[in-house]
Design an enzyme around this catalytic site. Sequence first.
Site, PDB file in Angstrom:
ATOM      1  CB  SER A  32      -4.472  -4.393   5.911  1.00 43.89           C
ATOM      2  OG  SER A  32      -4.292  -5.619   5.273  1.00 43.89           O
ATOM      3  CG  ASP A  51      -1.585  -7.491  12.010  1.00 42.51           C
ATOM      4  OD1 ASP A  51      -0.669  -6.665  12.187  1.00 42.51           O
ATOM      5  OD2 ASP A  51      -2.088  -7.733  10.896  1.00 42.51           O
ATOM      6  CG  HIS A 101      -0.068  -6.005   8.236  1.00 39.90           C
ATOM      7  ND1 HIS A 101      -1.214  -6.606   8.705  1.00 39.90           N
ATOM      8  CD2 HIS A 101      -0.381  -5.536   7.006  1.00 39.90           C
ATOM      9  CE1 HIS A 101      -2.169  -6.504   7.796  1.00 39.90           C
ATOM     10  NE2 HIS A 101      -1.685  -5.855   6.749  1.00 39.90           N
TER      11      HIS A 101
END
Length: 508
Positions: A229, A155, A125
């Site tokens: 992230s 992911d 992402h």
Amino acid sequence: MSIRASFLRSATLAAGAALLIASGPVLSVAMAQTTAPAPTQGGPESVADLAAGLLDAVVNISTSQNVKSDDQAPMPQVPEGSPFQDFFDEFFKGQGGEGGRQRTVDSLGSGFVIDPTGFIVTNNHVIEGADDIEVNFANGQKLKAKLIGTDTKTDLAVLKVEPKKPLTAVPFGDSRQMRIGDWVMAIGNPFGLGGTVTVGIISARGRNINAGPYDNFIQTDAAINRGNSGGPLFNMKGEVIGINTAIISPSGGSIGIGFSVPTELAGNVIQQLKDFGETRRGWLGVRIQPVTADIAESLKMESPKGALVAGIIKGGPVDGGAIKSGDVIVTFDGRAVSEMRDLPRAVAESPVGKAVDVMIIRDGKEMTVKVTLGRLEDGEDLAEAEVAQDPQTQEGTDQAEPPASDLPRADVVLGMKLALLDAESRKAHGISEDVEGVVITEVEPQSAASERRIEVGDVIVEIGQEAMTTPEDVSARVEELKADGRRNALLMIANKTGELRFVTVRIE
């Protein structure tokens, strides 16, 4: 005695004990009464040396994406000489006038180097949809990155840069060795601030946050915020044991609940993306559902465990083979399947083409069968084709139910009105030609069947693992189960398109 008196007495006893310690002859007794538990370690004295050796391997990833704006609003008009004129001129400069304007969307994330030659891991992402990816290193170096491969199910993404000299890389550790309470360290790029180190513990393991089919997250209270992230979660040896992916927070800031993809799940995916640019997961070709307490009782299992096979995908590895609908898979290739979500993860981590032993429960008995795995990525195409293969089924699903008087003769069982599944009832309910069983033409409100969301047009394929062909079969089987002392009947139900599921219906 009052509360205040109790406290006073305790204080007096403590004082007396202190005097006894100094008295000599009763030293051992006094120590037994007053010695406090040994203090526990409050955490690592310092992680400075550990962090110093890792910071160069953690990178900031910035991306840009050109997005066409659908905004049709005209450019605002401001009076000549207005103090806001420069602001509007700069804001709208180069956007091409009204409608269809191009604008650039930027985002920031984290990543880490896994190979000195320039391979970098991050979250999917972070780079999804990016037109340009740039990697910023701790020493100020900036390099353009090429996307090698992504995996939306976990992911994860792998990038490649071309450095002039070998990069500092970090090794993977074994997340399976980590325990709740172990110290961990996160390094990343929160809020675009650059390399930031936070320390905490593992709060939980095996978390399912419904982010994907293989959820098995490490939960940590090491501060993780927006921009972290894709960054690494380290153990105290400096090994990566997780990839920071998600947080739970009403405000967007850390509240001590962060989630990392464990290396036991990520390691194989990352290696496949690095080697092939895509994933190559094992595939069993079954549809599964949880084993509830009611289902376990119906199948004569001592406790609910495993994954119940609700259907077999046509053309898949076990189509017409050793595994059947109604089987419960309890062990896969030597790994216990305690609950349904354990199976997809175990299968996906297995090599394509591998022959594995699968332990199943069938008719209350355990047996082991041999299965050769297919490839999941090919199987997904088969599964999609199976759903869309019968256009007549799709056309028939919206047809109105005919009057009851026009239906074949019916019986009522467990709150369901049943009928033979013949050509007329197939047409009336839009049921696919390959579905066999007994059609449900009416469900009484607040009945046992209604509680389980059984609907008109559903088809009873099996009850208690016995095939049903007529309403009389259904009635006889339910009576048989009732006489056997069963409280629930296990029904295999097919919908109009033939998709199977198992439900337990209370025997009234």
